[in-house]
Design a protein around this motif. Structure first.
Motif, mmCIF file in Angstrom:
data_model
loop_
_atom_site.group_PDB
_atom_site.id
_atom_site.type_symbol
_atom_site.label_atom_id
_atom_site.label_comp_id
_atom_site.label_asym_id
_atom_site.label_seq_id
_atom_site.Cartn_x
_atom_site.Cartn_y
_atom_site.Cartn_z
ATOM 1 N N GLY A 79 52.930 6.110 -22.584
ATOM 2 C CA GLY A 79 54.027 5.301 -22.066
ATOM 3 C C GLY A 79 53.478 4.132 -21.278
ATOM 4 N N ASP A 80 54.123 3.821 -20.160
ATOM 5 C CA ASP A 80 53.698 2.679 -19.340
ATOM 6 C C ASP A 80 52.466 2.984 -18.498
ATOM 7 O OD1 ASP A 80 55.784 1.189 -20.321
ATOM 8 O OD2 ASP A 80 57.089 1.494 -18.579
ATOM 9 N N TRP A 81 52.230 4.283 -18.196
ATOM 10 C CA TRP A 81 51.182 4.650 -17.251
ATOM 11 C C TRP A 81 50.019 5.335 -17.966
ATOM 12 C CZ3 TRP A 81 51.734 2.841 -12.410
ATOM 13 C CH2 TRP A 81 53.029 2.475 -11.988
ATOM 14 N N LEU A 82 48.823 4.858 -17.687
ATOM 15 C CA LEU A 82 47.618 5.402 -18.325
ATOM 16 C C LEU A 82 46.486 5.503 -17.308
ATOM 17 C CD1 LEU A 82 45.900 6.173 -20.870
ATOM 18 C CD2 LEU A 82 45.394 3.718 -21.090
ATOM 19 N N THR A 103 31.571 7.588 -10.032
ATOM 20 C CA THR A 103 32.770 8.026 -10.736
ATOM 21 C C THR A 103 33.799 6.901 -10.682
ATOM 22 O OG1 THR A 103 32.411 10.357 -10.203
ATOM 23 C CG2 THR A 103 34.655 9.700 -10.758
ATOM 24 N N LEU A 104 34.379 6.587 -11.825
ATOM 25 C CA LEU A 104 35.363 5.517 -11.916
ATOM 26 C C LEU A 104 36.712 6.093 -12.321
ATOM 27 C CD1 LEU A 104 33.309 2.750 -13.778
ATOM 28 C CD2 LEU A 104 33.791 2.928 -11.334
ATOM 29 N N ILE A 105 37.728 5.773 -11.541
ATOM 30 C CA ILE A 105 39.085 6.251 -11.786
ATOM 31 C C ILE A 105 40.016 5.046 -11.703
ATOM 32 C CG2 ILE A 105 40.942 7.749 -10.965
ATOM 33 C CD1 ILE A 105 38.690 9.422 -9.575
ATOM 34 N N SER A 106 40.802 4.827 -12.753
ATOM 35 C CA SER A 106 41.737 3.700 -12.713
ATOM 36 C C SER A 106 43.071 4.105 -13.307
ATOM 37 C CB SER A 106 41.173 2.493 -13.476
ATOM 38 O OG SER A 106 40.860 2.826 -14.812
ATOM 39 N N LEU A 107 44.099 3.388 -12.875
ATOM 40 C CA LEU A 107 45.445 3.582 -13.394
ATOM 41 C C LEU A 107 45.929 2.254 -13.951
ATOM 42 C CD1 LEU A 107 48.035 5.265 -13.783
ATOM 43 C CD2 LEU A 107 48.698 4.610 -11.452
ATOM 44 N N PHE A 108 46.314 2.268 -15.224
ATOM 45 C CA PHE A 108 46.852 1.087 -15.889
ATOM 46 C C PHE A 108 48.379 1.214 -15.960
ATOM 47 C CE2 PHE A 108 42.536 0.742 -17.004
ATOM 48 C CZ PHE A 108 42.268 -0.438 -17.691
ATOM 49 N N HIS A 109 49.063 0.090 -15.782
ATOM 50 C CA HIS A 109 50.506 0.030 -15.971
ATOM 51 C C HIS A 109 50.807 -1.061 -16.990
ATOM 52 C CE1 HIS A 109 54.747 -1.131 -14.837
ATOM 53 N NE2 HIS A 109 54.865 0.162 -15.058
ATOM 54 N N THR A 128 38.298 1.613 -2.864
ATOM 55 C CA THR A 128 39.604 1.758 -3.501
ATOM 56 C C THR A 128 40.310 0.412 -3.513
ATOM 57 O OG1 THR A 128 40.718 2.350 -1.431
ATOM 58 C CG2 THR A 128 39.847 4.157 -2.772
ATOM 59 N N GLY A 129 41.090 0.197 -4.556
ATOM 60 C CA GLY A 129 41.863 -1.035 -4.662
ATOM 61 C C GLY A 129 43.212 -0.779 -5.298
ATOM 62 N N ILE A 130 44.231 -1.418 -4.774
ATOM 63 C CA ILE A 130 45.572 -1.408 -5.342
ATOM 64 C C ILE A 130 45.986 -2.855 -5.546
ATOM 65 C CG2 ILE A 130 48.009 -0.889 -4.932
ATOM 66 C CD1 ILE A 130 47.203 1.547 -3.382
ATOM 67 N N LYS A 131 46.509 -3.170 -6.716
ATOM 68 C CA LYS A 131 46.889 -4.543 -7.039
ATOM 69 C C LYS A 131 47.807 -5.119 -5.970
ATOM 70 C CE LYS A 131 48.925 -7.372 -10.704
ATOM 71 N NZ LYS A 131 47.767 -8.282 -10.772
#
Length: 262
Positions: A79-82, A103-109, A128-131
């Motif tokens: 869906g929209d979130w990956l 370790t790399l962790i990301s969330l795509f929208h 950590t980063g948030i758009k």
């Protein structure tokens, strides 16, 4: 986009990073064996176990989100979130006992990274980063203040790349052209080098043959630290990007760097 959703996701990402750290550390500087994947890159039991542990957290807490991992591929409803996971970015460094993997962790929208986390288990550093928000840096052992370096000319800039071997024949002369314009080039570091760029220690990183799990987490971290991260043409990174990645601590250098890489 609702910030509360991203803050909840950040809490989940932190939990994933914690379990990955606990999983990976017992294998560090042991006689662990590596297998070769189809692209000849190494993979270990630590990679697989850490990704499995992170997937278990995501599947429990955010079951409606899809997951793409370097080791186990895609799962879940698309869906929209990956979520995009790289349990050990820099397996060669991990295998040779150097604490420059991560370790790399990301969330795509909707195909774009909106949350990123870089964790170094040995030095216990975490970015950590948030758009749309300033990035953060924490460490129990290492000094550092988040924020890229600015105000330099290209001739004063520190250039970095993981390895000359990641360059294709088409990209090698383009990278060499950029090298001639910078102060010096340092090799090695994998994702850790991007963390250092976010701390103002490195100014430019140019790499190619990168997959979404290699760069997804880097985008919110670098941008939230004041830098820019694009492909070699200066275009935003997406799931359809060509595999080139260019990070600049000072966005004012981007156009000049792109010109030399072209």
């Amino acid at each position: 986009m609702d910030d509360s959703l991203l803050l909840e996701a950040l809490d989940v990402a932190q939990a994933c990073a914690d379990i990955a750290r606990e999983t990976v550390l017992p294998y560090f500087r042991t006689s662990i064996r590596a297998d070769a994947k189809s692209d000849d890159s190494p993979v270990t039991i630590a990679d697989k176990a850490a990704e499995k542990a992170m997937r278990a957290i995501l599947e429990k807490r955010l079951p409606h989100h899809a997951i793409l991992g370097e080791e186990a591929g895609m799962s879940g409803t698309q869906g929209d979130w990956l979520w995009v996971l790289d349990p050990i970015d820099g397996t060669r460094a991990f295998l040779t006992g150097r604490p420059t993997f991560g370790t790399l962790i990301s969330l795509f929208h909707k195909g774009k990274p909106v949350l990123g986390l870089i964790d170094q288990p040995v030095t216990r550093e975490r970015w950590t980063g948030i758009k749309g928000h300033p990035s953060t840096y924490t460490s129990e052992l290492m000094p550092g203040v988040i924020g890229t370096r600015s105000g330099l000319t290209l001739s004063e800039a520190e250039l970095s790349c993981t390895s000359p071997e990641i360059m294709t024949p088409a990209h090698t002369p383009r990278f060499a052209a950029l090298q001639k314009q910078t102060r010096r080039t340092s090799w090695g570091g994998d994702c850790y080098a991007y963390g250092l760029l976010a701390l103002g220690q490195i100014d430019i990183i140019a790499e190619c043959t990168m997959n979404p799990w290699d760069w997804g987490a880097l985008v919110p971290v670098i941008e939230g630290a004041g830098g820019s991260i694009t492909d070699w043409h200066g275009a935003p990174l997406s799931l359809d990007s060509d595999g080139t990645v260019l990070a600049c601590g000072d966005g004012n250098l981007l156009a000049e760097v792109v010109r030399h890489l072209s």
